[in-house]
Design a protein around this motif. Structure first.
Motif, PDB file in Angstrom:
ATOM      1  N   GLY A  78      32.495  -1.635  14.275  1.00  0.00           N
ATOM      2  CA  GLY A  78      32.549  -2.853  15.068  1.00  0.00           C
ATOM      3  C   GLY A  78      31.624  -3.942  14.557  1.00  0.00           C
ATOM      4  O   GLY A  78      31.339  -4.898  15.259  1.00  0.00           O
ATOM      5  N   LEU A  79      31.148  -3.810  13.332  1.00  0.00           N
ATOM      6  CA  LEU A  79      30.237  -4.813  12.780  1.00  0.00           C
ATOM      7  C   LEU A  79      30.972  -5.954  12.098  1.00  0.00           C
ATOM      8  O   LEU A  79      30.369  -6.965  11.798  1.00  0.00           O
ATOM      9  CB  LEU A  79      29.282  -4.154  11.770  1.00  0.00           C
ATOM     10  N   LYS A  81      33.232  -7.930  13.249  1.00  0.00           N
ATOM     11  CA  LYS A  81      33.871  -8.862  14.171  1.00  0.00           C
ATOM     12  C   LYS A  81      33.494 -10.295  13.836  1.00  0.00           C
ATOM     13  O   LYS A  81      32.395 -10.562  13.360  1.00  0.00           O
ATOM     14  CB  LYS A  81      33.457  -8.555  15.604  1.00  0.00           C
ATOM     15  N   LEU A  83      32.613 -14.213  14.932  1.00  0.00           N
ATOM     16  CA  LEU A  83      31.713 -14.782  15.923  1.00  0.00           C
ATOM     17  C   LEU A  83      32.415 -14.963  17.270  1.00  0.00           C
ATOM     18  O   LEU A  83      31.863 -14.640  18.329  1.00  0.00           O
ATOM     19  CB  LEU A  83      31.162 -16.127  15.426  1.00  0.00           C
ATOM     20  N   GLN A  85      34.906 -13.256  18.410  1.00  0.00           N
ATOM     21  CA  GLN A  85      35.106 -11.946  19.025  1.00  0.00           C
ATOM     22  C   GLN A  85      33.834 -11.474  19.720  1.00  0.00           C
ATOM     23  O   GLN A  85      33.881 -10.897  20.806  1.00  0.00           O
ATOM     24  CB  GLN A  85      35.540 -10.920  17.969  1.00  0.00           C
ATOM     25  N   TRP A  86      32.687 -11.698  19.079  1.00  0.00           N
ATOM     26  CA  TRP A  86      31.412 -11.325  19.698  1.00  0.00           C
ATOM     27  C   TRP A  86      31.188 -12.112  20.997  1.00  0.00           C
ATOM     28  O   TRP A  86      30.751 -11.561  22.014  1.00  0.00           O
ATOM     29  CB  TRP A  86      30.243 -11.566  18.743  1.00  0.00           C
ATOM     30  N   ARG A  87      31.470 -13.401  20.945  1.00  0.00           N
ATOM     31  CA  ARG A  87      31.299 -14.224  22.164  1.00  0.00           C
ATOM     32  C   ARG A  87      32.188 -13.717  23.300  1.00  0.00           C
ATOM     33  O   ARG A  87      31.764 -13.644  24.449  1.00  0.00           O
ATOM     34  CB  ARG A  87      31.610 -15.690  21.855  1.00  0.00           C
ATOM     35  N   GLU A  89      33.342 -10.658  23.682  1.00  0.00           N
ATOM     36  CA  GLU A  89      32.838  -9.379  24.168  1.00  0.00           C
ATOM     37  C   GLU A  89      31.596  -9.573  25.058  1.00  0.00           C
ATOM     38  O   GLU A  89      31.465  -8.912  26.092  1.00  0.00           O
ATOM     39  CB  GLU A  89      32.499  -8.474  22.979  1.00  0.00           C
ATOM     40  N   ILE A  90      30.710 -10.470  24.666  1.00  0.00           N
ATOM     41  CA  ILE A  90      29.520 -10.758  25.474  1.00  0.00           C
ATOM     42  C   ILE A  90      29.930 -11.335  26.831  1.00  0.00           C
ATOM     43  O   ILE A  90      29.398 -10.950  27.880  1.00  0.00           O
ATOM     44  CB  ILE A  90      28.574 -11.715  24.723  1.00  0.00           C
TER      45      ILE A  90
END
Length: 98
Positions: A78-79, A81, A83, A85-87, A89-90
């Motif tokens: 999962g590294l 992803k 930016l 996608q990270w936003r 998920e957060i």
């Protein structure tokens, strides 16, 4: 039958038509052999260039393989992803905690 003059000439082995080799045009064996190392050096350099090229190609192939493995690992962990996608998920995690 031969003449006495011919027999005399033959016994002395005198012949004005045959030239004896002059020492000026004769190269020593060492000078002849000096050509060989330079030719061998050229062959050696060519061989080394080919080996270096194939070595570089092997290294490149190895790097490509390592890169592919790293990308696969990053995706699996999962590294990899983006930016966005990270936003996302957060944001989802924040919603869950509220």
């Amino acid at each position: 039958m031969t003449t006495p003059e011919y027999n005399g000439w033959w016994s002395k082995k005198v012949n004005d038509n045959i030239l004896e080799p002059s020492q000026e045009g004769i190269r020593s064996m060492e000078k002849h052999l000096q050509v060989v190392p330079s030719e061998l050096e050229i062959i050696k350099q060519d061989f080394e260039k080919r080996n270096l090229k194939s070595k570089a190609e092997e290294d490149l192939d190895s790097l490509k393989t390592d890169y592919k493995k790293l990308r696969l690992f990053m995706r699996t962990a999962g590294l990899g992803k983006m930016l966005e996608q990270w936003r996302q998920e957060i944001h989802e995690e924040k919603i869950k905690t509220d």
